[in-house]
Design a protein around this motif. Structure first.
Motif, PDB file in Angstrom:
ATOM      1  N   ALA A   1       9.412  -6.164  19.497  1.00 58.53           N
ATOM      2  CA  ALA A   1       9.569  -6.027  20.839  1.00 58.53           C
ATOM      3  C   ALA A   1      10.164  -4.234  20.561  1.00 58.53           C
ATOM      4  N   THR A   2       9.782  -3.743  20.128  1.00 55.37           N
ATOM      5  CA  THR A   2       9.643  -2.225  20.058  1.00 55.37           C
ATOM      6  C   THR A   2       8.797  -1.273  20.875  1.00 55.37           C
ATOM      7  N   SER A   3       8.325  -2.106  21.736  1.00 55.45           N
ATOM      8  CA  SER A   3       6.547  -1.858  22.347  1.00 55.45           C
ATOM      9  C   SER A   3       5.881  -2.527  23.136  1.00 55.45           C
ATOM     10  N   GLY A   4       5.568  -2.259  23.970  1.00 56.27           N
ATOM     11  CA  GLY A   4       4.069  -3.138  24.603  1.00 56.27           C
ATOM     12  C   GLY A   4       5.144  -4.617  25.355  1.00 56.27           C
ATOM     13  N   LEU A   5       3.646  -4.991  25.171  1.00 51.20           N
ATOM     14  CA  LEU A   5       4.313  -6.677  25.512  1.00 51.20           C
ATOM     15  C   LEU A   5       5.770  -7.377  25.457  1.00 51.20           C
ATOM     16  N   GLY A   6       5.697  -7.036  24.206  1.00 50.31           N
ATOM     17  CA  GLY A   6       7.040  -7.648  23.406  1.00 50.31           C
ATOM     18  C   GLY A   6       8.559  -7.272  24.460  1.00 50.31           C
TER      19      GLY A   6
ATOM     20  N   GLY B   1      11.743  -6.391  15.095  1.00 50.67           N
ATOM     21  CA  GLY B   1      10.320  -4.752  15.115  1.00 50.67           C
ATOM     22  C   GLY B   1      11.154  -4.051  14.292  1.00 50.67           C
ATOM     23  N   ARG B   2      10.216  -3.341  13.351  1.00 53.80           N
ATOM     24  CA  ARG B   2      10.609  -2.631  11.990  1.00 53.80           C
ATOM     25  C   ARG B   2      11.094  -0.738  12.465  1.00 53.80           C
ATOM     26  N   ARG B   3      10.296  -0.429  13.793  1.00 52.77           N
ATOM     27  CA  ARG B   3      10.784   0.942  13.910  1.00 52.77           C
ATOM     28  C   ARG B   3      12.254   0.398  14.919  1.00 52.77           C
ATOM     29  N   GLU B   4      12.786   1.215  13.161  1.00 54.20           N
ATOM     30  CA  GLU B   4      14.149   1.090  14.258  1.00 54.20           C
ATOM     31  C   GLU B   4      15.128   1.742  15.316  1.00 54.20           C
TER      32      GLU B   4
ATOM     33  N   VAL C   1      13.293  -5.649  10.707  1.00 54.08           N
ATOM     34  CA  VAL C   1      12.186  -6.840  10.046  1.00 54.08           C
ATOM     35  C   VAL C   1      10.958  -6.674  10.072  1.00 54.08           C
ATOM     36  N   ASP C   2      10.801  -6.953   9.141  1.00 52.20           N
ATOM     37  CA  ASP C   2       8.609  -7.270   8.770  1.00 52.20           C
ATOM     38  C   ASP C   2       9.061  -8.202   8.334  1.00 52.20           C
ATOM     39  N   LEU C   3       8.183  -9.347   9.767  1.00 50.61           N
ATOM     40  CA  LEU C   3       7.802 -10.376   9.719  1.00 50.61           C
ATOM     41  C   LEU C   3       6.649 -10.678   8.839  1.00 50.61           C
ATOM     42  N   ALA C   4       5.863  -9.743   8.265  1.00 48.28           N
ATOM     43  CA  ALA C   4       4.583  -9.875   7.308  1.00 48.28           C
ATOM     44  C   ALA C   4       4.342 -10.439   6.212  1.00 48.28           C
TER      45      ALA C   4
ATOM     46  N   ASN D   1       6.839 -15.598  20.360  1.00 47.69           N
ATOM     47  CA  ASN D   1       6.705 -15.361  19.287  1.00 47.69           C
ATOM     48  C   ASN D   1       5.222 -14.419  19.239  1.00 47.69           C
ATOM     49  N   ASN D   2       5.633 -13.012  19.084  1.00 44.71           N
ATOM     50  CA  ASN D   2       4.700 -12.012  19.972  1.00 44.71           C
ATOM     51  C   ASN D   2       4.090 -10.941  19.048  1.00 44.71           C
ATOM     52  N   ALA D   3       5.136 -11.148  18.163  1.00 44.74           N
ATOM     53  CA  ALA D   3       4.718  -9.756  16.786  1.00 44.74           C
ATOM     54  C   ALA D   3       3.263  -9.723  16.588  1.00 44.74           C
TER      55      ALA D   3
ATOM     56  N   LEU E   1     -10.334 -11.284  11.326  1.00 47.17           N
ATOM     57  CA  LEU E   1      -9.142 -11.297  11.462  1.00 47.17           C
ATOM     58  C   LEU E   1      -8.126 -11.742  12.214  1.00 47.17           C
ATOM     59  N   TYR E   2      -8.051 -11.059  13.194  1.00 52.14           N
ATOM     60  CA  TYR E   2      -6.796 -10.783  13.889  1.00 52.14           C
ATOM     61  C   TYR E   2      -7.938 -11.786  14.778  1.00 52.14           C
ATOM     62  N   SER E   3      -9.032 -11.740  15.631  1.00 53.93           N
ATOM     63  CA  SER E   3      -9.234 -13.067  16.145  1.00 53.93           C
ATOM     64  C   SER E   3      -9.274 -14.682  15.618  1.00 53.93           C
TER      65      SER E   3
ATOM     66  N   THR F   1      -6.667 -15.450  13.515  1.00 50.48           N
ATOM     67  CA  THR F   1      -5.316 -15.790  13.638  1.00 50.48           C
ATOM     68  C   THR F   1      -4.732 -16.340  15.033  1.00 50.48           C
ATOM     69  N   LYS F   2      -5.547 -15.342  16.050  1.00 50.63           N
ATOM     70  CA  LYS F   2      -5.159 -16.098  17.528  1.00 50.63           C
ATOM     71  C   LYS F   2      -5.605 -16.899  17.870  1.00 50.63           C
ATOM     72  N   LEU F   3      -7.119 -17.423  17.354  1.00 53.06           N
ATOM     73  CA  LEU F   3      -7.581 -18.781  17.727  1.00 53.06           C
ATOM     74  C   LEU F   3      -6.512 -19.840  16.687  1.00 53.06           C
TER      75      LEU F   3
ATOM     76  N   PHE G   1      -7.610  -6.569  27.067  1.00 62.45           N
ATOM     77  CA  PHE G   1      -6.669  -5.295  26.765  1.00 62.45           C
ATOM     78  C   PHE G   1      -5.780  -4.652  27.423  1.00 62.45           C
ATOM     79  N   ILE G   2      -4.235  -4.126  26.457  1.00 62.01           N
ATOM     80  CA  ILE G   2      -2.700  -4.091  27.046  1.00 62.01           C
ATOM     81  C   ILE G   2      -2.906  -2.447  26.880  1.00 62.01           C
ATOM     82  N   ASP G   3      -2.519  -1.822  27.533  1.00 65.17           N
ATOM     83  CA  ASP G   3      -1.904  -0.536  27.639  1.00 65.17           C
ATOM     84  C   ASP G   3      -0.595  -0.428  26.508  1.00 65.17           C
ATOM     85  N   SER G   4      -0.405  -0.465  25.545  1.00 67.18           N
ATOM     86  CA  SER G   4       1.027  -0.324  24.842  1.00 67.18           C
ATOM     87  C   SER G   4       0.642   0.583  23.533  1.00 67.18           C
ATOM     88  N   ASP G   5       1.091   0.019  21.945  1.00 63.25           N
ATOM     89  CA  ASP G   5       1.003   0.913  20.712  1.00 63.25           C
ATOM     90  C   ASP G   5      -0.310   0.803  19.971  1.00 63.25           C
TER      91      ASP G   5
HETATM   92  N1  LIG Z   1      -2.732  -4.259  22.744  1.00 68.48           N
HETATM   93  C1  LIG Z   1      -4.162  -5.574  23.057  1.00 68.48           C
HETATM   94  O1  LIG Z   1      -5.130  -4.634  23.556  1.00 68.48           O
HETATM   95  C2  LIG Z   1      -3.525  -6.419  22.884  1.00 68.48           C
HETATM   96  C3  LIG Z   1      -4.817  -7.403  23.569  1.00 68.48           C
HETATM   97  C4  LIG Z   1      -4.512  -9.005  23.310  1.00 68.48           C
HETATM   98  C5  LIG Z   1      -3.443  -9.255  22.608  1.00 68.48           C
HETATM   99  N2  LIG Z   1      -2.374  -8.771  22.329  1.00 68.48           N
HETATM  100  C6  LIG Z   1      -2.010  -9.426  21.323  1.00 68.48           C
HETATM  101  O2  LIG Z   1      -0.162  -8.743  21.909  1.00 68.48           O
HETATM  102  C7  LIG Z   1       0.853  -8.640  21.489  1.00 68.48           C
HETATM  103  C8  LIG Z   1       1.882  -7.591  21.001  1.00 68.48           C
HETATM  104  O3  LIG Z   1       1.047  -6.460  20.925  1.00 68.48           O
HETATM  105  P1  LIG Z   1       1.636  -5.298  22.220  1.00 68.48           P
HETATM  106  O4  LIG Z   1      -0.145  -4.690  22.686  1.00 68.48           O
HETATM  107  O5  LIG Z   1       2.642  -5.509  22.554  1.00 68.48           O
HETATM  108  O6  LIG Z   1       0.500  -3.669  20.744  1.00 68.48           O
HETATM  109  P2  LIG Z   1       2.137  -3.272  19.797  1.00 68.48           P
HETATM  110  O7  LIG Z   1       2.950  -1.989  21.297  1.00 68.48           O
HETATM  111  O8  LIG Z   1       1.865  -2.588  19.024  1.00 68.48           O
HETATM  112  O9  LIG Z   1       3.274  -3.772  19.896  1.00 68.48           O
HETATM  113  C9  LIG Z   1       3.559  -4.815  18.439  1.00 68.48           C
HETATM  114  C10 LIG Z   1       4.840  -5.503  17.921  1.00 68.48           C
HETATM  115  O10 LIG Z   1       4.441  -5.986  16.906  1.00 68.48           O
HETATM  116  C11 LIG Z   1       5.495  -5.749  16.419  1.00 68.48           C
HETATM  117  N3  LIG Z   1       5.102  -5.554  15.037  1.00 68.48           N
HETATM  118  C12 LIG Z   1       3.634  -5.517  14.034  1.00 68.48           C
HETATM  119  N4  LIG Z   1       3.809  -5.750  13.067  1.00 68.48           N
HETATM  120  C13 LIG Z   1       4.536  -6.284  12.484  1.00 68.48           C
HETATM  121  C14 LIG Z   1       5.345  -6.303  11.352  1.00 68.48           C
HETATM  122  N5  LIG Z   1       4.416  -6.769  10.413  1.00 68.48           N
HETATM  123  N6  LIG Z   1       6.899  -6.920  11.604  1.00 68.48           N
HETATM  124  C15 LIG Z   1       7.323  -7.128  12.206  1.00 68.48           C
HETATM  125  N7  LIG Z   1       7.428  -6.893  13.604  1.00 68.48           N
HETATM  126  C16 LIG Z   1       5.668  -6.231  13.581  1.00 68.48           C
HETATM  127  C17 LIG Z   1       5.700  -4.041  16.475  1.00 68.48           C
HETATM  128  O11 LIG Z   1       6.849  -3.857  16.291  1.00 68.48           O
HETATM  129  P3  LIG Z   1       6.820  -2.712  14.745  1.00 68.48           P
HETATM  130  O12 LIG Z   1       6.046  -1.999  14.583  1.00 68.48           O
HETATM  131  O13 LIG Z   1       8.150  -2.072  14.818  1.00 68.48           O
HETATM  132  O14 LIG Z   1       7.585  -3.269  13.524  1.00 68.48           O
HETATM  133  C18 LIG Z   1       5.667  -3.800  17.964  1.00 68.48           C
HETATM  134  O15 LIG Z   1       6.840  -4.718  18.921  1.00 68.48           O
HETATM  135  C19 LIG Z   1       0.565  -9.113  19.851  1.00 68.48           C
HETATM  136  O16 LIG Z   1       0.653 -10.353  19.384  1.00 68.48           O
HETATM  137  C20 LIG Z   1      -0.615  -8.575  19.820  1.00 68.48           C
HETATM  138  O17 LIG Z   1      -1.674  -8.870  19.231  1.00 68.48           O
HETATM  139  C21 LIG Z   1      -2.825  -7.873  22.262  1.00 68.48           C
END
Ligand SMILES: NC(=O)c1ccc[n+]([C@@H]2O[C@H](COP(=O)([O-])OP(=O)(O)OC[C@H]3O[C@@H](n4cnc5c(N)ncnc54)[C@H](OP(=O)(O)O)[C@@H]3O)[C@@H](O)[C@H]2O)c1
Length: 264
Positions: free
Chosen positions: A10-15, A33-36, A59-62, A84-86, A149-151, A153-155, A182-186
């Motif tokens: 929940a540092t940015s974007g959808l979370g 999130g990891r970005r403290e 926390v790093d959840l990877a 479950n968003n990270a 790999l991304y696609s 895991t999402k499946l 596509f999401i306008d996020s980080d």
């Molecule tokens: N952006 C797109 O176009 C898109 C499209 C479809 C689905 N999604 C999915 O939507 C979800 C949210 O993504 P977003 O677009 O909002 O991107 P985002 O702004 O980059 O957000 C991703 C979040 O996941 C966290 N994260 C990443 N790696 C992590 C790790 N190893 N451990 C813990 N937290 C971690 C990040 O926090 P920290 O960096 O602070 O750790 C951040 O808070 C993701 O599951 C993504 O796959 C995104």
């Protein structure tokens, strides 16, 4: 803490958009999130804006240590909603992805999701209430070259959530999987992807708040698979009905148009 929504990433974007949505509804939050600096600032802002308690877990959840750390942090909390968003994307061709990155993306987007889900589901079953929202992607319907790999895991997340829905049919626990385009996020910057975030037309970049709004409407209607946006709905239909070779051609053309090489 009682009446908690736990949101990973929940540092940015959808979370972050989900965090605000559930705080507005009066839930206390645990956000990770990891970005403290960012996650701590989000916690303070949300507490001030919505008058709820917010705990930020850095926390790093990877990896397994990170997930165990989070489980320990939440052991005394009553979690009503789990999101479950990270997640993160990878840029290289599969043959060029470092082993560490392969392991991390699979751990974060499969292992962490299932471990956290099962831990919290057990509590929800005792109370016979709760909501679980898992974030998948349009990539679950159309595997993208250079991000396979991304696609994949999402499946898994899509399949896993639909299975859970059926297992939980006789309970009061709600389950949803959200598959955004596509999401306008980080996200793209974090993966080192150089993209133009177009805001109109097919496959435009959507605002995270808008996605949450559409997904919440689907949740209210009891839709297990939420496809927020017309693009994703079209992609899902194409995946269902087009011959596979035609689908591959469309995806390959799309990838090439974005100036991406499909081999070295
Ligand atoms: N952006 C797109 O176009 C898109 C499209 C479809 C689905 N999604 C999915 O939507 C979800 C949210 O993504 P977003 O677009 O909002 O991107 P985002 O702004 O980059 O957000 C991703 C979040 O996941 C966290 N994260 C990443 N790696 C992590 C790790 N190893 N451990 C813990 N937290 C971690 C990040 O926090 P920290 O960096 O602070 O750790 C951040 O808070 C993701 O599951 C993504 O796959 C995104």
């Amino acid at each position: 803490m009682k009446n908690v929504t736990l949101i990973t990433g929940a540092t940015s974007g959808l979370g972050l958009a989900y965090a605000k949505e559930y705080a507005k509804k009066g839930y206390n939050l645990i956000i990770t999130g990891r970005r403290e600096d960012k996650i701590k600032a989000n916690a303070i802002n949300i507490e001030n804006m919505y008058n709820v308690k917010v705990k930020a877990v850095i926390v790093d959840l990877a990896n397994a240590e990170g997930v165990n750390f989070l489980l320990n942090e939440i052991r005394d909390d009553e979690i009503e909603v789990l999101i479950n968003n990270a997640g993160f994307g990878l840029k290289p061709l599969f043959s060029e992805v470092p082993q560490e990155d392969m392991e991390r993306i699979i751990f974060l987007q499969i292992n962490a999701v299932v471990i956290l889900s099962q831990y919290i589901l057990k509590q929800m079953l005792v109370r016979n209430r709760g909501t679980m929202i898992n974030i998948s992607s349009e990539g679950a319907f159309a595997v993208m070259p250079r991000n396979i790999l991304y696609s994949s895991t999402k499946l898994f997340i899509l399949n896993f959530t639909e299975g859970l829905y059926m297992e939980l049919i006789d309970s009061a626990i709600r389950v949803q999987v959200v598959c955004p385009g596509f999401i306008d996020s980080d996200f793209h910057e974090s993966a080192g992807m150089n993209v133009v975030k177009k805001k109109t037309g097919f496959m435009k970049f959507m605002d995270p708040d808008k996605i949450v709004q559409l997904a919440m409407r689907d949740l209210k209607k009891g839709r297990v698979v939420s496809l927020p946006g017309l693009d994703v709905k079209i992609i899902q239909i194409m995946q269902k009905f087009l011959p596979r070779n035609t689908l591959y051609k469309i995806i390959i053309d799309f990838t090439r148009k974005r100036n991406k090489k499909l081999h070295r």
